[in-house]
Motif scaffolding. Structure first.
Motif, PDB file in Angstrom:
ATOM      1  N   UNK A 126      -7.720 -16.680  -7.028  1.00 12.38           N
ATOM      2  CA  UNK A 126      -8.513 -15.739  -7.203  1.00 12.38           C
ATOM      3  C   UNK A 126      -9.595 -15.477  -8.242  1.00 12.38           C
ATOM      4  N   UNK A 127      -9.686 -16.686  -9.143  1.00  8.46           N
ATOM      5  CA  UNK A 127     -10.751 -16.825 -10.064  1.00  8.46           C
ATOM      6  C   UNK A 127     -11.917 -17.349  -9.438  1.00  8.46           C
ATOM      7  N   UNK A 128     -13.033 -16.861  -9.780  1.00  5.24           N
ATOM      8  CA  UNK A 128     -14.303 -17.439  -8.982  1.00  5.24           C
ATOM      9  C   UNK A 128     -14.924 -18.797  -9.548  1.00  5.24           C
ATOM     10  N   UNK A 129     -15.756 -19.381  -8.992  1.00  4.77           N
ATOM     11  CA  UNK A 129     -16.285 -20.623  -9.443  1.00  4.77           C
ATOM     12  C   UNK A 129     -17.047 -20.312 -11.067  1.00  4.77           C
ATOM     13  N   UNK A 130     -17.720 -19.333 -11.165  1.00  5.09           N
ATOM     14  CA  UNK A 130     -18.546 -19.320 -12.513  1.00  5.09           C
ATOM     15  C   UNK A 130     -17.470 -19.233 -13.518  1.00  5.09           C
ATOM     16  N   UNK A 131     -16.175 -18.513 -13.387  1.00  2.44           N
ATOM     17  CA  UNK A 131     -15.218 -18.244 -14.380  1.00  2.44           C
ATOM     18  C   UNK A 131     -14.400 -19.674 -14.780  1.00  2.44           C
ATOM     19  N   UNK A 132     -14.258 -20.298 -13.505  1.00  2.00           N
ATOM     20  CA  UNK A 132     -13.736 -21.645 -13.422  1.00  2.00           C
ATOM     21  C   UNK A 132     -14.581 -22.578 -14.383  1.00  2.00           C
ATOM     22  N   UNK A 133     -15.701 -22.564 -14.044  1.00  2.00           N
ATOM     23  CA  UNK A 133     -16.594 -23.514 -14.890  1.00  2.00           C
ATOM     24  C   UNK A 133     -16.801 -23.166 -16.496  1.00  2.00           C
ATOM     25  N   UNK A 134     -16.820 -21.783 -16.587  1.00  2.00           N
ATOM     26  CA  UNK A 134     -16.522 -21.365 -18.228  1.00  2.00           C
ATOM     27  C   UNK A 134     -14.979 -21.913 -18.678  1.00  2.00           C
TER      28      UNK A 134
ATOM     29  N   UNK B 214      -9.053 -19.183  -2.026  1.00  2.00           N
ATOM     30  CA  UNK B 214      -8.541 -20.478  -1.418  1.00  2.00           C
ATOM     31  C   UNK B 214      -7.758 -21.424  -2.572  1.00  2.00           C
ATOM     32  N   UNK B 215      -6.824 -22.356  -2.005  1.00  2.00           N
ATOM     33  CA  UNK B 215      -6.120 -23.287  -2.972  1.00  2.00           C
ATOM     34  C   UNK B 215      -6.453 -24.685  -2.642  1.00  2.00           C
ATOM     35  N   UNK B 216      -6.323 -25.514  -3.494  1.00  2.00           N
ATOM     36  CA  UNK B 216      -6.800 -26.767  -3.323  1.00  2.00           C
ATOM     37  C   UNK B 216      -5.850 -27.858  -4.035  1.00  2.00           C
ATOM     38  N   UNK B 217      -5.894 -29.108  -3.369  1.00  2.00           N
ATOM     39  CA  UNK B 217      -5.431 -30.331  -4.093  1.00  2.00           C
ATOM     40  C   UNK B 217      -6.420 -31.149  -4.447  1.00  2.00           C
ATOM     41  N   UNK B 218      -7.764 -30.833  -4.050  1.00  2.00           N
ATOM     42  CA  UNK B 218      -8.672 -32.028  -4.452  1.00  2.00           C
ATOM     43  C   UNK B 218     -10.025 -31.194  -4.695  1.00  2.00           C
ATOM     44  N   UNK B 219     -10.031 -30.819  -6.073  1.00  2.00           N
ATOM     45  CA  UNK B 219     -11.498 -30.460  -6.623  1.00  2.00           C
ATOM     46  C   UNK B 219     -12.027 -31.293  -7.637  1.00  2.00           C
ATOM     47  N   UNK B 220     -13.162 -31.534  -7.756  1.00  2.00           N
ATOM     48  CA  UNK B 220     -13.619 -32.417  -8.582  1.00  2.00           C
ATOM     49  C   UNK B 220     -15.002 -31.654  -9.361  1.00  2.00           C
TER      50      UNK B 220
END
Length: 235
Positions: free
Chosen positions: A15-23, A58-64
């Protein structure tokens, strides 16, 4: 030195968006004592870029993500240090060195594949065999699959047949689910939800996005090469 990091995203972190994941990763680099390089200028920032960021939920096993470092630990030590800095829901899988001339993951992404499951409280409308028969009519037999893709500013006609590389029905514990591999990149970017919505429309069924849990398996460059296979371990 160029480094590519592969990680998983699961649980509540979906549930955490991309910008927060980046930070979050920017802070994790400091906590894990990764000697990451910074840009020059009046406002230096960590040199970091992500490949094909996930949508919320969305969940994932393959983020880079790709970073540049001044010096580095071994792959095993870097993975261990980063995971010690991670919260529940993010797990670093690999940390590899890229060739000096390597392009960023963001610029070479060509495809991604997904499993799409029905959530427990939603009824599966057809059996596995019924789905297979309908999928053959929708995806395997036609020469083209024309749909109207709506954006915030316009609409355009697109041929899904050219942008969906694989679409299959699988089964787990007697319950059908979907495997979808789609074009993913800066020019043509197809979401698995769009493919399923078109399939449902062909069946005359109402598509409810909340009925599905989407899980990304991996991300690929041209030639079907996983982004995680393009470097080497650091001893």
């Amino acid at each position: 030195m160029k480094i590519r990091i592969k990680f998983k995203k699961f649980g509540v972190m979906k549930f955490i968006g991309h910008l927060d994941i980046m930070r979050y990763f920017q802070k994790a680099m400091r906590r894990a004592d990764i000697d990451i390089a910074y840009s020059e200028g009046f406002s230096p920032h960590q040199i970091m870029s992500f490949a094909a960021p996930l949508g919320v939920g969305i969940t994932s096993d393959g983020e880079y993500l790709d970073i540049e470092v001044n010096s580095t630990k071994s792959s095993a030590d870097a993975v261990r240090a980063l995971n010690e800095a991670m919260v529940e829901g993010v797990q670093v899988v690999s940390y590899i060195r890229l060739p000096d001339q390597a392009k960023t993951a963001m610029s070479i992404v060509a495809a991604a594949d997904y499993h799409v499951f029905y959530k427990e409280n939603y009824k599966v409308p057809l059996s596995k065999e019924e789905f297979r028969m309908k999928l053959k009519e929708f995806y395997e037999e036609p020469a083209e699959i024309l749909i109207t893709k709506k954006t915030k500013k316009s609409e355009k006609i697109m041929d899904l047949k050219q942008l969906v590389y694989d679409f299959r029905i699988k089964e787990e514990n007697g319950k059908p689910y979907f495997y979808i591999k789609v074009c993913t990149g800066s020019t043509d970017n197809v979401k698995p939800e769009l493919v399923l919505e078109a399939f449902y429309q062909s069946l005359g069924l109402e598509f409810t996005e909340n009925a599905f849990q989407i899980h990304r398996l991996d991300v690929y460059a041209a030639g079907d090469l996983s982004l995680g296979e393009m470097g080497e371990e650091i001893e």
